[in-house]
Design an enzyme around this catalytic site. Structure first.
Site, PDB file in Angstrom:
ATOM      1  N   LYS A  15       0.837  -1.212   0.000  1.00 53.36           N
ATOM      2  CA  LYS A  15       0.000   0.000   0.000  1.00 53.36           C
ATOM      3  C   LYS A  15       0.872   1.263   0.000  1.00 53.36           C
ATOM      4  O   LYS A  15       0.690   2.154  -0.820  1.00 53.36           O
ATOM      5  CB  LYS A  15      -0.952   0.000   1.208  1.00 53.36           C
ATOM      6  CG  LYS A  15      -1.884  -1.209   1.253  1.00 53.36           C
ATOM      7  CD  LYS A  15      -2.842  -1.161   2.423  1.00 53.36           C
ATOM      8  CE  LYS A  15      -2.197  -1.172   3.791  1.00 53.36           C
ATOM      9  NZ  LYS A  15      -1.474  -2.433   4.108  1.00 53.36           N
ATOM     10  N   ARG A  90      -9.937  -0.031   8.892  1.00 52.34           N
ATOM     11  CA  ARG A  90      -9.454  -1.384   9.144  1.00 52.34           C
ATOM     12  C   ARG A  90     -10.510  -2.231   9.846  1.00 52.34           C
ATOM     13  O   ARG A  90     -10.253  -3.410  10.122  1.00 52.34           O
ATOM     14  CB  ARG A  90      -8.215  -1.321  10.037  1.00 52.34           C
ATOM     15  CG  ARG A  90      -6.882  -1.498   9.291  1.00 52.34           C
ATOM     16  CD  ARG A  90      -5.791  -1.251  10.299  1.00 52.34           C
ATOM     17  NE  ARG A  90      -4.530  -1.859  10.024  1.00 52.34           N
ATOM     18  CZ  ARG A  90      -3.491  -1.201   9.538  1.00 52.34           C
ATOM     19  NH1 ARG A  90      -3.599   0.053   9.176  1.00 52.34           N
ATOM     20  NH2 ARG A  90      -2.335  -1.813   9.414  1.00 52.34           N
ATOM     21  N   ARG A 129      11.700  -5.118   5.123  1.00 56.83           N
ATOM     22  CA  ARG A 129      11.303  -3.708   4.918  1.00 56.83           C
ATOM     23  C   ARG A 129      12.181  -2.765   5.729  1.00 56.83           C
ATOM     24  O   ARG A 129      12.428  -2.975   6.910  1.00 56.83           O
ATOM     25  CB  ARG A 129       9.835  -3.512   5.335  1.00 56.83           C
ATOM     26  CG  ARG A 129       9.430  -2.047   5.380  1.00 56.83           C
ATOM     27  CD  ARG A 129       7.950  -1.861   5.271  1.00 56.83           C
ATOM     28  NE  ARG A 129       7.207  -2.232   6.457  1.00 56.83           N
ATOM     29  CZ  ARG A 129       5.882  -2.157   6.554  1.00 56.83           C
ATOM     30  NH1 ARG A 129       5.155  -1.720   5.546  1.00 56.83           N
ATOM     31  NH2 ARG A 129       5.283  -2.522   7.659  1.00 56.83           N
ATOM     32  N   ARG A 162      11.039  -1.213  11.391  1.00 54.77           N
ATOM     33  CA  ARG A 162       9.963  -0.990  12.357  1.00 54.77           C
ATOM     34  C   ARG A 162       9.924  -2.120  13.383  1.00 54.77           C
ATOM     35  O   ARG A 162      10.059  -3.284  13.036  1.00 54.77           O
ATOM     36  CB  ARG A 162       8.618  -0.895  11.620  1.00 54.77           C
ATOM     37  CG  ARG A 162       8.370   0.478  11.028  1.00 54.77           C
ATOM     38  CD  ARG A 162       7.210   0.498  10.078  1.00 54.77           C
ATOM     39  NE  ARG A 162       5.988  -0.138  10.573  1.00 54.77           N
ATOM     40  CZ  ARG A 162       4.842  -0.165   9.899  1.00 54.77           C
ATOM     41  NH1 ARG A 162       4.771   0.418   8.716  1.00 54.77           N
ATOM     42  NH2 ARG A 162       3.782  -0.765  10.393  1.00 54.77           N
ATOM     43  N   ARG A 173      -0.249  -9.434  13.256  1.00 50.59           N
ATOM     44  CA  ARG A 173      -0.903  -8.413  12.422  1.00 50.59           C
ATOM     45  C   ARG A 173      -1.676  -9.052  11.268  1.00 50.59           C
ATOM     46  O   ARG A 173      -2.744  -8.574  10.889  1.00 50.59           O
ATOM     47  CB  ARG A 173       0.146  -7.419  11.902  1.00 50.59           C
ATOM     48  CG  ARG A 173       0.661  -6.509  13.016  1.00 50.59           C
ATOM     49  CD  ARG A 173       1.970  -5.862  12.656  1.00 50.59           C
ATOM     50  NE  ARG A 173       1.845  -4.946  11.537  1.00 50.59           N
ATOM     51  CZ  ARG A 173       2.849  -4.606  10.734  1.00 50.59           C
ATOM     52  NH1 ARG A 173       4.050  -5.133  10.924  1.00 50.59           N
ATOM     53  NH2 ARG A 173       2.646  -3.761   9.763  1.00 50.59           N
TER      54      ARG A 173
HETATM   55  P1  ADP Z   1       2.097  -1.871   3.267  1.00 50.14           P
HETATM   56  O1  ADP Z   1       2.090  -0.362   3.214  1.00 50.14           O
HETATM   57  O2  ADP Z   1       0.911  -2.487   2.556  1.00 50.14           O
HETATM   58  O3  ADP Z   1       2.274  -2.414   4.652  1.00 50.14           O
HETATM   59  P2  ADP Z   1       4.681  -1.598   1.932  1.00 50.14           P
HETATM   60  O4  ADP Z   1       4.361  -0.754   0.742  1.00 50.14           O
HETATM   61  O5  ADP Z   1       5.376  -0.950   3.059  1.00 50.14           O
HETATM   62  O6  ADP Z   1       3.351  -2.380   2.435  1.00 50.14           O
HETATM   63  O7  ADP Z   1       5.542  -2.836   1.390  1.00 50.14           O
HETATM   64  C1  ADP Z   1       6.064  -3.812   2.315  1.00 50.14           C
HETATM   65  C2  ADP Z   1       7.473  -4.231   1.853  1.00 50.14           C
HETATM   66  O8  ADP Z   1       7.375  -4.968   0.627  1.00 50.14           O
HETATM   67  C3  ADP Z   1       8.418  -3.082   1.586  1.00 50.14           C
HETATM   68  O9  ADP Z   1       9.707  -3.496   1.987  1.00 50.14           O
HETATM   69  C4  ADP Z   1       8.346  -2.890   0.055  1.00 50.14           C
HETATM   70  O10 ADP Z   1       9.569  -2.371  -0.468  1.00 50.14           O
HETATM   71  C5  ADP Z   1       8.092  -4.317  -0.423  1.00 50.14           C
HETATM   72  N1  ADP Z   1       7.202  -4.398  -1.594  1.00 50.14           N
HETATM   73  C6  ADP Z   1       6.108  -3.641  -1.844  1.00 50.14           C
HETATM   74  N2  ADP Z   1       5.496  -4.039  -2.987  1.00 50.14           N
HETATM   75  C7  ADP Z   1       6.234  -5.083  -3.452  1.00 50.14           C
HETATM   76  C8  ADP Z   1       6.121  -5.942  -4.616  1.00 50.14           C
HETATM   77  N3  ADP Z   1       5.125  -5.795  -5.505  1.00 50.14           N
HETATM   78  N4  ADP Z   1       7.052  -6.904  -4.767  1.00 50.14           N
HETATM   79  C9  ADP Z   1       8.049  -7.056  -3.875  1.00 50.14           C
HETATM   80  N5  ADP Z   1       8.222  -6.298  -2.782  1.00 50.14           N
HETATM   81  C10 ADP Z   1       7.326  -5.324  -2.564  1.00 50.14           C
HETATM   82  P1  AMP Z   2       0.529   0.397   9.250  1.00 50.95           P
HETATM   83  O1  AMP Z   2       1.561   1.464   9.167  1.00 50.95           O
HETATM   84  O2  AMP Z   2      -0.663   0.653   8.377  1.00 50.95           O
HETATM   85  O3  AMP Z   2       1.112  -0.985   9.051  1.00 50.95           O
HETATM   86  O4  AMP Z   2      -0.024   0.453  10.741  1.00 50.95           O
HETATM   87  C1  AMP Z   2       0.826   0.198  11.860  1.00 50.95           C
HETATM   88  C2  AMP Z   2      -0.014  -0.055  13.105  1.00 50.95           C
HETATM   89  O5  AMP Z   2      -0.759   1.147  13.439  1.00 50.95           O
HETATM   90  C3  AMP Z   2      -1.085  -1.148  12.997  1.00 50.95           C
HETATM   91  O6  AMP Z   2      -0.562  -2.461  13.201  1.00 50.95           O
HETATM   92  C4  AMP Z   2      -2.051  -0.720  14.104  1.00 50.95           C
HETATM   93  O7  AMP Z   2      -1.555  -1.039  15.383  1.00 50.95           O
HETATM   94  C5  AMP Z   2      -2.041   0.807  13.964  1.00 50.95           C
HETATM   95  N1  AMP Z   2      -3.067   1.256  13.000  1.00 50.95           N
HETATM   96  C6  AMP Z   2      -2.851   1.836  11.787  1.00 50.95           C
HETATM   97  N2  AMP Z   2      -4.019   2.115  11.175  1.00 50.95           N
HETATM   98  C7  AMP Z   2      -4.999   1.694  12.017  1.00 50.95           C
HETATM   99  C8  AMP Z   2      -6.422   1.677  11.950  1.00 50.95           C
HETATM  100  N3  AMP Z   2      -7.077   2.135  10.867  1.00 50.95           N
HETATM  101  N4  AMP Z   2      -7.102   1.163  13.000  1.00 50.95           N
HETATM  102  C9  AMP Z   2      -6.469   0.720  14.081  1.00 50.95           C
HETATM  103  N5  AMP Z   2      -5.132   0.670  14.208  1.00 50.95           N
HETATM  104  C10 AMP Z   2      -4.392   1.160  13.192  1.00 50.95           C
END
Ligand code: ADP
Ligand code: AMP
Length: 218
Positions: A15, A90, A129, A162, A173
């Site tokens: 995302k 969520r 990541r 993180r 998660r």
């Molecule tokens: P989200 O925001 O949904 O939690 P991220 O965009 O942070 O996910 O992506 C999670 C990890 O996967 C990051 O390290 C990113 O660089 C990697 N990543 C994202 N999209 C892809 C993809 N299509 N293929 C491989 N790795 C990816």
């Molecule tokens: P994210 O950066 O989207 O992976 O979110 C990191 C963490 O923030 C999640 O695992 C939750 O603990 C909290 N969080 C983010 N968005 C929400 C949401 N919409 N509702 C509740 N908790 C959230």
């Protein structure tokens, strides 16, 4: 017309990685609820300290707190033409609250892009990541490395891993996603605004799919 788009998908689906493509194409701001919580935590606000306990153990922050925080953000003037919501809603109550918030602005969710990725790939993505604590840009040590190891391409800040990307928290998660967030797929499908995207492909392939979907929005 204002474009309010929801980017739905499990943690690690991509995302944050795809958000810039959507925001640039539609000229809307990126609102990540996770980033908003992390900004509060960095500033040590009461909200940040409260959210930290939930985030550390992979639980959701309670709906009331989350909805208030995102609602305040949506009232900012830069959201007049829409916004990309990443990581929010969520839960079903959050989705209903979002419908109410937008209705009060004379708007509605236009489209929900659901990035679908199986759990075993999510674990591999999250364990590799690296994130910029300054601008929020994300990298992957193998799939999407920065030009200089350990340093953000955009602003030169040292990248961090993180705490909630540790394997034990990642599984928690994913379970929380399946039980609390997955029902939103059906919620938005019934409203006729859901678009599924296979997120298990390369970053560029996913980007191209999203761009062709957005061509129908503009
Ligand atoms: P989200 O925001 O949904 O939690 P991220 O965009 O942070 O996910 O992506 C999670 C990890 O996967 C990051 O390290 C990113 O660089 C990697 N990543 C994202 N999209 C892809 C993809 N299509 N293929 C491989 N790795 C990816
Ligand atoms: P994210 O950066 O989207 O992976 O979110 C990191 C963490 O923030 C999640 O695992 C939750 O603990 C909290 N969080 C983010 N968005 C929400 C949401 N919409 N509702 C509740 N908790 C959230």
């Amino acid at each position: 017309m204002a474009h309010f788009i929801v980017l739905l998908g499990p943690p690690g689906a991509g995302k944050g990685t795809q958000a810039a493509t959507i925001c640039e194409a539609l000229e809307i701001p990126h609102i990540s609820s996770g980033e908003l919580f992390r900004e509060h935590l960095a500033k040590q606000t009461e909200l940040g300290k409260l959210a930290d306990g939930y985030i550390r153990c992979g639980q959701l922050v309670p709906d009331e707190i989350t909805v208030r925080m995102v609602g305040d953000r949506l009232k900012q003037p830069d959201c007049a033409n829409g916004a990309l919501l990443d990581g929010f809603p969520r839960t079903i109550p959050q989705a209903q609250a979002l419908d109410d918030l937008l209705a009060r602005m004379g708007a509605q969710v236009e489209m929900v892009i659901s990035l679908e990725v199986p759990p075993e790939i999510l674990v591999e993505r999250l364990s590799g990541r690296w994130s910029c604590p300054n601008c929020g840009r994300v990298y992957h040590e193998k799939n999407n490395p920065p030009q200089r190891s350990g340093v953000c391409d955009r602003d030169g800040t040292l990248l961090i891993q993180r705490l909630d990307d540790r394997p034990e928290t990642v599984w928690q998660r994913i379970e929380v996603y399946l039980s609390r967030t997955q029902p939103l797929v059906e919620y938005y499908r019934q409203k006729g605004i859901l678009v599924n995207v296979d997120g298990a492909r390369s970053i560029e392939e996913v980007r191209q799919s999203i761009l062709s979907i957005l061509a129908g929005v503009r």
